[in-house]
Design a protein around this motif. Structure first.
Motif, PDB file in Angstrom:
ATOM      1  N   GLU A 210       3.889 -11.383   2.834  1.00 40.67           N
ATOM      2  CA  GLU A 210       2.424 -11.478   2.858  1.00 40.67           C
ATOM      3  C   GLU A 210       1.890 -11.081   4.243  1.00 40.67           C
ATOM      4  O   GLU A 210       0.868 -10.409   4.359  1.00 40.67           O
ATOM      5  CB  GLU A 210       1.979 -12.923   2.558  1.00 40.67           C
ATOM      6  N   GLY A 211       2.599 -11.519   5.281  1.00 37.11           N
ATOM      7  CA  GLY A 211       2.191 -11.204   6.653  1.00 37.11           C
ATOM      8  C   GLY A 211       2.197  -9.705   6.894  1.00 37.11           C
ATOM      9  O   GLY A 211       1.225  -9.142   7.435  1.00 37.11           O
ATOM     10  N   ILE A 212       3.289  -9.045   6.462  1.00 35.97           N
ATOM     11  CA  ILE A 212       3.388  -7.588   6.661  1.00 35.97           C
ATOM     12  C   ILE A 212       2.312  -6.867   5.838  1.00 35.97           C
ATOM     13  O   ILE A 212       1.657  -5.935   6.310  1.00 35.97           O
ATOM     14  CB  ILE A 212       4.813  -7.087   6.303  1.00 35.97           C
ATOM     15  N   LEU A 213       2.115  -7.373   4.614  1.00 38.67           N
ATOM     16  CA  LEU A 213       1.066  -6.795   3.765  1.00 38.67           C
ATOM     17  C   LEU A 213      -0.307  -6.963   4.432  1.00 38.67           C
ATOM     18  O   LEU A 213      -1.148  -6.057   4.390  1.00 38.67           O
ATOM     19  CB  LEU A 213       1.075  -7.513   2.405  1.00 38.67           C
ATOM     20  N   GLY A 214      -0.510  -8.109   5.057  1.00 35.32           N
ATOM     21  CA  GLY A 214      -1.770  -8.371   5.770  1.00 35.32           C
ATOM     22  C   GLY A 214      -1.982  -7.377   6.894  1.00 35.32           C
ATOM     23  O   GLY A 214      -3.070  -6.820   7.037  1.00 35.32           O
TER      24      GLY A 214
ATOM     25  N   PHE B  52      -4.692   8.624  -5.778  1.00 35.22           N
ATOM     26  CA  PHE B  52      -3.286   8.448  -6.135  1.00 35.22           C
ATOM     27  C   PHE B  52      -2.796   7.008  -5.899  1.00 35.22           C
ATOM     28  O   PHE B  52      -1.674   6.688  -6.241  1.00 35.22           O
ATOM     29  CB  PHE B  52      -2.404   9.453  -5.380  1.00 35.22           C
ATOM     30  N   SER B  53      -3.628   6.190  -5.283  1.00 29.40           N
ATOM     31  CA  SER B  53      -3.236   4.798  -5.028  1.00 29.40           C
ATOM     32  C   SER B  53      -4.028   3.830  -5.892  1.00 29.40           C
ATOM     33  O   SER B  53      -3.969   2.627  -5.671  1.00 29.40           O
ATOM     34  CB  SER B  53      -3.495   4.448  -3.554  1.00 29.40           C
ATOM     35  N   ARG B  54      -4.786   4.349  -6.838  1.00 31.39           N
ATOM     36  CA  ARG B  54      -5.783   3.488  -7.483  1.00 31.39           C
ATOM     37  C   ARG B  54      -5.191   2.368  -8.333  1.00 31.39           C
ATOM     38  O   ARG B  54      -5.919   1.494  -8.787  1.00 31.39           O
ATOM     39  CB  ARG B  54      -6.774   4.335  -8.286  1.00 31.39           C
ATOM     40  N   LYS B  55      -3.879   2.402  -8.550  1.00 30.49           N
ATOM     41  CA  LYS B  55      -3.267   1.285  -9.282  1.00 30.49           C
ATOM     42  C   LYS B  55      -2.779   0.199  -8.329  1.00 30.49           C
ATOM     43  O   LYS B  55      -2.354  -0.868  -8.756  1.00 30.49           O
ATOM     44  CB  LYS B  55      -2.121   1.811 -10.144  1.00 30.49           C
ATOM     45  N   LYS B  56      -2.833   0.484  -7.041  1.00 34.67           N
ATOM     46  CA  LYS B  56      -2.410  -0.514  -6.041  1.00 34.67           C
ATOM     47  C   LYS B  56      -3.645  -1.232  -5.478  1.00 34.67           C
ATOM     48  O   LYS B  56      -4.746  -0.711  -5.570  1.00 34.67           O
ATOM     49  CB  LYS B  56      -1.676   0.181  -4.889  1.00 34.67           C
ATOM     50  N   SER B  57      -3.400  -2.384  -4.838  1.00 32.47           N
ATOM     51  CA  SER B  57      -4.561  -3.106  -4.286  1.00 32.47           C
ATOM     52  C   SER B  57      -5.173  -2.330  -3.120  1.00 32.47           C
ATOM     53  O   SER B  57      -6.379  -2.362  -2.906  1.00 32.47           O
ATOM     54  CB  SER B  57      -4.164  -4.509  -3.850  1.00 32.47           C
ATOM     55  N   PHE B  58      -4.323  -1.646  -2.342  1.00 31.77           N
ATOM     56  CA  PHE B  58      -4.825  -0.719  -1.323  1.00 31.77           C
ATOM     57  C   PHE B  58      -3.715   0.291  -1.049  1.00 31.77           C
ATOM     58  O   PHE B  58      -2.544   0.028  -1.323  1.00 31.77           O
ATOM     59  CB  PHE B  58      -5.257  -1.463  -0.040  1.00 31.77           C
ATOM     60  N   PRO B  59      -4.027   1.470  -0.544  1.00 33.66           N
ATOM     61  CA  PRO B  59      -3.043   2.565  -0.501  1.00 33.66           C
ATOM     62  C   PRO B  59      -1.752   2.287   0.264  1.00 33.66           C
ATOM     63  O   PRO B  59      -0.721   2.871  -0.046  1.00 33.66           O
ATOM     64  CB  PRO B  59      -3.832   3.708   0.150  1.00 33.66           C
TER      65      PRO B  59
ATOM     66  N   ALA C 112      -0.126  -0.462   0.293  1.00 33.52           N
ATOM     67  CA  ALA C 112       0.531  -1.669  -0.235  1.00 33.52           C
ATOM     68  C   ALA C 112       1.968  -1.434  -0.694  1.00 33.52           C
ATOM     69  O   ALA C 112       2.726  -2.386  -0.867  1.00 33.52           O
ATOM     70  CB  ALA C 112      -0.296  -2.242  -1.376  1.00 33.52           C
ATOM     71  N   SER C 113       2.382  -0.183  -0.868  1.00 31.22           N
ATOM     72  CA  SER C 113       3.737   0.058  -1.391  1.00 31.22           C
ATOM     73  C   SER C 113       4.783  -0.165  -0.300  1.00 31.22           C
ATOM     74  O   SER C 113       4.463  -0.253   0.889  1.00 31.22           O
ATOM     75  CB  SER C 113       3.843   1.496  -1.889  1.00 31.22           C
ATOM     76  N   HIS C 114       6.023  -0.256  -0.715  1.00 31.49           N
ATOM     77  CA  HIS C 114       7.112  -0.472   0.245  1.00 31.49           C
ATOM     78  C   HIS C 114       7.829   0.826   0.613  1.00 31.49           C
ATOM     79  O   HIS C 114       8.623   0.869   1.540  1.00 31.49           O
ATOM     80  CB  HIS C 114       8.115  -1.483  -0.316  1.00 31.49           C
ATOM     81  N   ARG C 115       7.574   1.898  -0.138  1.00 30.20           N
ATOM     82  CA  ARG C 115       8.275   3.162   0.138  1.00 30.20           C
ATOM     83  C   ARG C 115       7.686   3.841   1.371  1.00 30.20           C
ATOM     84  O   ARG C 115       6.474   3.963   1.495  1.00 30.20           O
ATOM     85  CB  ARG C 115       8.174   4.089  -1.083  1.00 30.20           C
ATOM     86  N   PHE C 116       8.525   4.272   2.248  1.00 24.26           N
ATOM     87  CA  PHE C 116       8.123   4.950   3.494  1.00 24.26           C
ATOM     88  C   PHE C 116       7.046   4.161   4.236  1.00 24.26           C
ATOM     89  O   PHE C 116       6.145   4.731   4.848  1.00 24.26           O
ATOM     90  CB  PHE C 116       7.612   6.377   3.212  1.00 24.26           C
ATOM     91  N   SER C 117       7.145   2.850   4.130  1.00 25.07           N
ATOM     92  CA  SER C 117       6.081   1.988   4.655  1.00 25.07           C
ATOM     93  C   SER C 117       5.790   2.249   6.128  1.00 25.07           C
ATOM     94  O   SER C 117       4.641   2.423   6.526  1.00 25.07           O
ATOM     95  CB  SER C 117       6.505   0.541   4.432  1.00 25.07           C
ATOM     96  N   LEU C 118       6.849   2.282   6.959  1.00 28.09           N
ATOM     97  CA  LEU C 118       6.656   2.427   8.397  1.00 28.09           C
ATOM     98  C   LEU C 118       6.107   3.814   8.741  1.00 28.09           C
ATOM     99  O   LEU C 118       5.254   3.956   9.621  1.00 28.09           O
ATOM    100  CB  LEU C 118       7.976   2.173   9.122  1.00 28.09           C
ATOM    101  N   LEU C 119       6.603   4.829   8.028  1.00 26.65           N
ATOM    102  CA  LEU C 119       6.122   6.189   8.263  1.00 26.65           C
ATOM    103  C   LEU C 119       4.625   6.286   7.925  1.00 26.65           C
ATOM    104  O   LEU C 119       3.833   6.849   8.683  1.00 26.65           O
ATOM    105  CB  LEU C 119       6.925   7.189   7.423  1.00 26.65           C
ATOM    106  N   GLN C 120       4.264   5.688   6.773  1.00 21.99           N
ATOM    107  CA  GLN C 120       2.842   5.679   6.369  1.00 21.99           C
ATOM    108  C   GLN C 120       1.993   5.010   7.444  1.00 21.99           C
ATOM    109  O   GLN C 120       0.935   5.518   7.834  1.00 21.99           O
ATOM    110  CB  GLN C 120       2.666   4.887   5.072  1.00 21.99           C
ATOM    111  N   MET C 121       2.490   3.876   7.920  1.00 21.52           N
ATOM    112  CA  MET C 121       1.735   3.135   8.941  1.00 21.52           C
ATOM    113  C   MET C 121       1.592   3.966  10.211  1.00 21.52           C
ATOM    114  O   MET C 121       0.519   4.004  10.822  1.00 21.52           O
ATOM    115  CB  MET C 121       2.447   1.813   9.262  1.00 21.52           C
TER     116      MET C 121
END
Lengths: 474, 288
Positions: free
Chosen positions: A192-196, A432-439, A441-450
């Motif tokens: 939850e913290g990371i998602l936050g 392309f993220s409209r099924k997620k709570s926010f773009p 939110a996924s775990h794939r390539f999370s750090l790269l996305q960030m």
């Protein structure tokens, strides 16, 4: 304190560290700390108005306790009316006093009377008053309706009213969702913290890169609305729609993300409204917490849609006019409410008359056309939102449809079209993220996305023209 | 919690690394790329000597045409004035000119901004890339604590001035795109019609401005002639003549042109008016 300020970047880690590392053993001390932090957060803007929050909190707490104790109907009615009068009274005085006085003066003068103009007051609008009064009010009404039981812990209740992540511009929470969270033991949840953190970063991106970037052009276009071409005016209106969305939903993302860091779950406030296929869907996805508030406390008590068509339309119009007026004391907001209410009513009638259309599968191209059409309707209403007066709004609209499509753009050191790749990029990512709570939110390539989003904020953010959040003034 | 702290630490490392990357890249480009503003231009001038330069704000940027001066007198010079330059920026520009170019005469436009004693937020942006240089920072550091943040937080200064020094200008500088002031040796004509007819009124406080005293010292040390002037203003009412007490070689042209059609606004001449004013300028400074 702005979420996009250096002050908040210092404030948040301090609150977080003390909350989890010093006070993690006891829920009550955690609540007390959050209450202190929230009052500090609000008082940073103007400490005088802390009194208002405290008074509003105290009244609703006492009213709630009394409502819990008594079963006498007339006394219960008196109590809930006291709460309504106190909260709406505060709002009416600080937000609408001058508006009503000035309009009364105008009407009086119009009919030949004479009245002194000295009745209007120099009132400062306390930031966030429209949000926390509604939140606090929903608590007493829900107790009156016996949907929830009164709070027994004043600190927990006061923290619920003033919880800093959502205090200023929502989401407007309900006691049924929030109060139980203040009573349960809270353990730090890493995911939850990371998602936050991700949601905060995404909110900052929308605010600093998109909203503040669009704001520079929107402000310039609305200043020069009498001279620029209709193409530029159209671009200005579109940019403003995107600006409001990115600004407000960005704030909501930061608020929800910040609450997650303290293990609180706030309600979703925006659900990709720009992809709505009709106006009804749009208002189910835009500023959800406010629309639900109006639905539950105004629309349903008036009879909702379980009455005749005419009365349903009347109820819709009442809700939209009130929601328009909630935004601010200006006729532009009233007419914005009328405009959206009118569109909503037409769609309501259409659905009532042709119910089979609702379930029909449509071709993707048709869907895109519907989205574009809905966006266009929304954008017209946004001109009323942005214009300082009806005169400006009508001139802007008439000049926009004058079909002067010369490619003249504003020269502001940069050209207005430079914002388009960012706007289009945001829409593509959100689509392309409209099924997620926010773009993010996924775990794939999370750090790269960030890393990419952070780089975009650092290199393309508008730090020099940092704007307050639009809804601060409501 | 440990995993969360590691995650946040990684993000902080990413942020700090990107800030440093931006800091070094942008500073390198603004020191080696194609000039995007007049401060960059002076530092990259590649000219050993000039007959004159004009320094000032928009009221000389839009008014003095060096191409016309060169055509009529053969004197080579540049218009280094830029919008919003107040006395602080005039001093910085004068020092920068003296450091980079051997110049015989410096003309400085002064007016109702004479009493200003602080840097202007908009006019300081061309200096921001060089803020870490000792000679520049020493001018700014006592003006406002914000410059300390600009100095010590990597890349913050470029983020703060993103619309003037951001990604767009860095790319254009790298691509060698030159701004339009190159065409006329720094002169930029403006157009438009004067709308308001109100009298423009301003009274100066009778007090010496230390920045001009510094300018006079610096020029006198290098035996550079310095001239001060005030460009025309439409229907002006005030006491600009008091500047004569502190500024040597001062010429007040406030009332030289009063033809409404030659003004774009009360304080700016259109191209036709600018050329008229330049002719008078030539006559007074280059032919006498």
């Amino acid at each position: 304190m702005l979420f996009n300020s250096l002050d908040f970047a210092v404030f948040l880690p301090i609150v977080f560290i003390i909350y989890w590392f010093v006070l993690n053993k006891n829920v009550k001390t955690q609540n007390l700390w959050l209450l202190f932090a929230s009052y500090f957060f609000y008082g940073w803007w103007d400490p005088r108005f802390l009194v208002l929050i405290f008074v509003s909190t105290l009244i609703d707490y006492v009213v709630g306790k009394e409502l819990g104790k008594t079963s006498n109907d007339s006394y219960r009615k008196l109590l809930v009316r006291t709460s309504i009068f106190a909260n709406i009274g505060l709002l009416a005085f600080f937000k609408y006093f001058n508006f009503f006085v000035e309009n009364f003066q105008t009407a009086f003068t119009f009919f030949g009377g004479e009245i002194s103009s000295s009745y209007s007051l120099n009132i400062i609008l306390p930031i966030g008053i429209s949000f926390y009064t509604f939140q606090s009010l929903s608590y007493t009404i829900d107790i009156y309706r016996k949907k929830i039981t009164p709070a027994n812990d004043f600190v927990a209740f006061a923290t619920f009213v003033s919880f800093f992540p959502q205090l200023i511009i929502g989401p407007i929470e309900r006691a049924a969702n929030m109060l139980p969270q203040f009573h349960k033991k809270r353990n730090f949840d890493v995911d939850e913290g990371i998602l936050g953190v991700k949601q905060i970063v995404w909110g900052l991106f929308k605010k600093i890169v998109i909203a503040d970037g669009c704001a520079q052009y929107v402000n310039a276009i609305f200043i020069d609305y009498e001279t620029v071409s209709s193409f530029t005016l159209l671009l200005g209106a579109i940019y403003f729609t995107i600006q409001v969305y990115a600004d407000f939903s960005g704030y909501s993302d930061i608020a929800i993300g910040t609450a997650r860091l303290f293990n609180f779950k706030l309600m979703t406030n925006f659900r990709y409204p720009l992809f709505a296929k009709n106006i009804t869907e749009f208002w189910r996805k835009w500023h959800i917490s406010l629309m639900m508030w109006f639905r539950d406390y105004i629309y349903f008590p008036l009879g909702g849609s379980r009455v005749s068509y005419m009365k349903s339309i009347r109820n819709i119009l009442i809700v939209f006019v009130l929601s328009g007026l909630w935004h601010g004391a200006n006729w532009t907001f009233v007419f914005m409410g009328v405009y959206y209410g009118f569109l909503y009513s037409i769609h309501y009638l259409f659905r009532a008359l042709y119910p089979q259309k609702r379930t029909a599968n449509t071709h993707p191209i048709i869907d895109i056309l519907k989205i574009a059409f809905t966006f266009s309707l929304v954008t017209i209403g946004m001109i009323l939102f942005r214009a300082p007066s009806m005169e400006v709004a009508l001139t802007y609209l008439s000049r926009m449809i004058s079909l002067d499509f010369s490619l003249e753009l504003l020269n502001m050191g940069r050209y207005a079209i430079e914002m388009l790749p960012f706007v289009i990029g945001l829409l593509i990512v959100e689509w392309f993220s409209r099924k997620k709570s926010f773009p993010l939110a996924s775990h794939r390539f999370s750090l790269l996305q960030m890393a990419i989003v952070i780089a975009l904020i650092i290199f393309f953010g508008s730090f020099s023209d940092m704007q307050e959040f639009i809804y601060f003034k409501f | 919690m440990k995993r969360f702290i590691i995650y946040v630490t990684i993000l902080i490392v990413i942020v700090v690394s990107l800030q440093y990357l931006g800091e070094y890249t942008y500073t390198y480009v603004y020191n080696h790329g194609s000039p995007r503003n007049k401060v960059m231009w002076v530092r990259d001038i590649g000219t050993d000597s000039l007959d004159y330069v004009v320094i000032g704000n928009s009221r000389s940027n839009y008014h003095i045409n060096p191409v016309l001066i060169e055509r009529e007198t053969g004197e080579k010079g540049l218009n280094l004035a830029y919008v919003n330059s107040y006395p602080f920026e005039l001093k910085l520009m004068t020092l920068e000119v003296l450091k980079n170019i051997k110049v015989r005469k410096i003309f400085i436009q002064v007016d109702y901004t004479y009493n200003m004693e602080i840097p202007d937020k908009m006019a300081q942006f061309p200096w921001i890339p060089y803020l870490k240089e000792k000679s520049i920072y020493s001018q700014y550091e006592n003006q406002d604590s914000q410059y300390k943040f600009f100095r010590w937080i990597p890349f913050y200064r470029y983020q703060y001035y993103e619309s003037e020094l951001g990604f767009r200008n860095v790319v254009l500088s790298m691509l060698g795109k030159k701004p339009n002031f190159y065409e006329n040796q720094g002169f930029k004509p403006i157009h438009g019609e004067l709308q308001k007819l109100d009298v423009f009124e301003h009274y100066l406080i009778e007090k010496e401005n230390i920045f001009f005293a510094d300018i006079l010292d610096a020029c006198s040390n290098l035996n550079t002639e310095v001239y001060f002037f005030t460009a025309p203003i439409f229907q002006f009412k005030g006491n600009l003549d008091i500047m004569e007490r502190w500024l040597p070689n001062y010429n007040n042209y406030t009332e030289l042109i009063q033809e409404r059609s030659l003004f774009s606004d009360p304080v700016h001449l259109k191209e036709e008016g600018a050329n008229l004013f330049t002719h008078q300028f030539i006559e007074d400074y280059f032919t006498k």
